[in-house]
Write a protein that holds these residues in place. Sequence first.
Motif, PDB file in Angstrom:
ATOM      1  N   LEU A  18       6.082   2.001  -5.489  1.00 40.61           N
ATOM      2  CA  LEU A  18       6.163   0.864  -4.572  1.00 40.61           C
ATOM      3  C   LEU A  18       5.136  -0.198  -4.965  1.00 40.61           C
ATOM      4  N   GLY A  19       3.965   0.234  -5.423  1.00 39.63           N
ATOM      5  CA  GLY A  19       2.961  -0.712  -5.897  1.00 39.63           C
ATOM      6  C   GLY A  19       3.454  -1.524  -7.085  1.00 39.63           C
ATOM      7  N   ARG A  20       4.196  -0.897  -7.986  1.00 35.58           N
ATOM      8  CA  ARG A  20       4.766  -1.643  -9.118  1.00 35.58           C
ATOM      9  C   ARG A  20       5.732  -2.716  -8.621  1.00 35.58           C
ATOM     10  N   GLN A  21       6.511  -2.353  -7.595  1.00 28.71           N
ATOM     11  CA  GLN A  21       7.445  -3.331  -7.030  1.00 28.71           C
ATOM     12  C   GLN A  21       6.680  -4.493  -6.410  1.00 28.71           C
ATOM     13  N   TRP A  22       5.586  -4.190  -5.732  1.00 25.64           N
ATOM     14  CA  TRP A  22       4.753  -5.251  -5.153  1.00 25.64           C
ATOM     15  C   TRP A  22       4.238  -6.194  -6.235  1.00 25.64           C
ATOM     16  N   TRP A  76      -8.610  -2.220   5.661  1.00 21.68           N
ATOM     17  CA  TRP A  76      -7.778  -1.025   5.760  1.00 21.68           C
ATOM     18  C   TRP A  76      -7.346  -0.702   7.182  1.00 21.68           C
ATOM     19  N   PHE A  77      -8.085  -1.157   8.183  1.00 17.09           N
ATOM     20  CA  PHE A  77      -7.851  -0.809   9.586  1.00 17.09           C
ATOM     21  C   PHE A  77      -6.971  -1.831  10.297  1.00 17.09           C
ATOM     22  N   THR A  78      -6.426  -2.790   9.553  1.00 18.94           N
ATOM     23  CA  THR A  78      -5.689  -3.876  10.188  1.00 18.94           C
ATOM     24  C   THR A  78      -4.183  -3.619  10.150  1.00 18.94           C
ATOM     25  N   ILE A  79      -3.412  -4.645  10.404  1.00 19.51           N
ATOM     26  CA  ILE A  79      -2.032  -4.509  10.849  1.00 19.51           C
ATOM     27  C   ILE A  79      -0.998  -4.480   9.722  1.00 19.51           C
ATOM     28  N   GLY A  80      -1.432  -4.637   8.463  1.00 21.88           N
ATOM     29  CA  GLY A  80      -0.479  -4.735   7.361  1.00 21.88           C
ATOM     30  C   GLY A  80       0.564  -3.631   7.309  1.00 21.88           C
ATOM     31  N   PRO A  81       0.165  -2.350   7.278  1.00 19.73           N
ATOM     32  CA  PRO A  81       1.180  -1.288   7.261  1.00 19.73           C
ATOM     33  C   PRO A  81       2.018  -1.254   8.537  1.00 19.73           C
ATOM     34  N   ARG A 141       3.594   6.867   6.513  1.00 28.47           N
ATOM     35  CA  ARG A 141       2.227   7.248   6.132  1.00 28.47           C
ATOM     36  C   ARG A 141       2.031   7.084   4.628  1.00 28.47           C
ATOM     37  N   GLU A 142       2.960   7.629   3.847  1.00 29.96           N
ATOM     38  CA  GLU A 142       2.788   7.579   2.392  1.00 29.96           C
ATOM     39  C   GLU A 142       2.799   6.145   1.881  1.00 29.96           C
ATOM     40  N   TYR A 143       3.803   5.378   2.264  1.00 28.75           N
ATOM     41  CA  TYR A 143       3.922   4.027   1.719  1.00 28.75           C
ATOM     42  C   TYR A 143       2.928   3.070   2.373  1.00 28.75           C
ATOM     43  N   GLY A 144       2.492   3.392   3.592  1.00 28.13           N
ATOM     44  CA  GLY A 144       1.466   2.579   4.242  1.00 28.13           C
ATOM     45  C   GLY A 144       0.132   2.633   3.535  1.00 28.13           C
ATOM     46  N   HIS A 145      -0.095   3.687   2.744  1.00 28.09           N
ATOM     47  CA  HIS A 145      -1.346   3.787   1.999  1.00 28.09           C
ATOM     48  C   HIS A 145      -1.467   2.721   0.911  1.00 28.09           C
TER      49      HIS A 145
END
Length: 568
Positions: free
Chosen positions: A103-107, A143-148, A171-175
Amino acid sequence: MRTRLIAASALSLFLALVASAKGAKTVQLTRAEYEDRVQAVWTAQIIAVLMAWPHEHQVASTVWLENFPKRYTAAPVDDDWYYEMCAVRAFERYGIHLTVEQLGRQWLENHCGSWGSSEQARLNLEKGVKPPDTGHPRYNKLWFTIGPQFSSDVYGALAPGMVNAAGRMAREYGHLNGYAEGTDGAVFMAAMVSLAFAEPDTKQIVRHAARLIHPDSPYRKCLDMVIAMAAAGQSFEEIVGAVENRWHIEYPATNNAVPNGGIVAASVWFGNGDFLTTVNLAARAADFTDADCNAANAASVVGAMHGMKCLPKHLVAQLGDRIVGDRMGPVTLTPPVDEKISDLAKRTVVIGEKILLANGAKLVGESNLPLTSPGRGTAPDRAPNSSPPPEGQRVGSATSAKPRAASLLIPIEGPVAQPAELFSLADLMRYWNPDWTLERAGFGGAGGGMSGIRGITYLDGDVLATYPRDEVRGLVLRRTLKLRERASLTFQAGVDAGRAWELNVYANNKPVLKRVIDGGEDSGRNWQEVKIELNEFAGQNVTLRLYQRVLVAEKTPGNAYWKGIEVK
């Protein structure tokens, strides 16, 4: 005009709860019903954002909202749905066993990450940091904010009724762009959307989704507050006021996950499945919140419950069934976005079917007899390193879709709490210097959608940035050790231009240094060398305390920066 609640009898068009031979509950969805409700998830969040946008990081609404603040002919691209669109692309490229690194590569390819923790994730990716580290507090200061949280509705849409599967994906992709409280928010939102395909009661949706979050999590504690107060008969206004007073003080940024998550929970609970009521609750909840993201998350739940018919037709029409844009903030998107929302829904459903079948769902005909589909859902569409389909040939597009069975028979999962994922600001010392402890650090508000807010605690390479949770008592770095015959304490103390803080150093009970670290008027960060001789304490056990005090007369408070700390 307010959208009417969908009558209970109309739910039969979308939802059929039946008992399997073993007595387990299932939900049965035709592909048309699934597509309709997934399209409503996408469309609902877009409409909600555009309605509540004027209140993002601003004062709350005090009037009933039922129109956009301006006329649209297509939906603009926005981070509330762009990152989810890119997740769909990643599933199409890498298959249903997508990893967070993929997913990071896609980003990277699509230039995701315009603001907040998502921007930090993009910058980390560009520096070569690999997911899931891109969202970890070691590298991501927000890390504690609303992005995920605001980009996880899609995982619920991919796993209707399978709340634990939705939560695992979130959880997994939110990391990629968050951790702990940040990914707790992703799990909660994905779980609510998943449950909304099978549960008609918004109160039960909130209760059951909350159970996926570990009870020790601050996020879960906020949700428990909402649920307990609502169950005790307190009003929406009383509840969101209590959430803000307890949790927004702890997390001052307007884009933090915990109090915004509490507002979403209350909006879903009291919205009772009505679209306009739910959006208006989120918009009026409190001043200086992430109101548009909150409205979008809550509205997605309503869309999953009722499908497109619950959305105001005059607002749906203005979107033109299209999302268009080539930039988000400072970032140019690659490629530019010009996609039909209905096609996006079809593509989401194709992926969702495979995920469902891989997790125990069955394809059934009109008579509810299973239909065979060898190999479905057991492997990715393509090898991990293969190229995406040519333009116009994406999985689920009109040119590639194949006839489907009449229905999906989906087993309804009971929510299971995930393992605790906890992180305190004091834990940063593991990565900076484990000989020292950090006490009374504050999350601060910088980077939270409003410029000029002072203070935030985070790591940046070998630099520790701090701001106290309590501006009166200040913050302290502490170490206890036995000194040799000759010893000194050395470090560099930094401050931003135009800001100041006071450094107090104690060896045991003796004050050995008091100095204002002043950034002056110069641009950039100002560093000062500090060296304190400790010879008078030679051979003794000594507790060293370094205080950051921020209430300095006629000065604007700011971060302290620390590096190179040694006792030698």
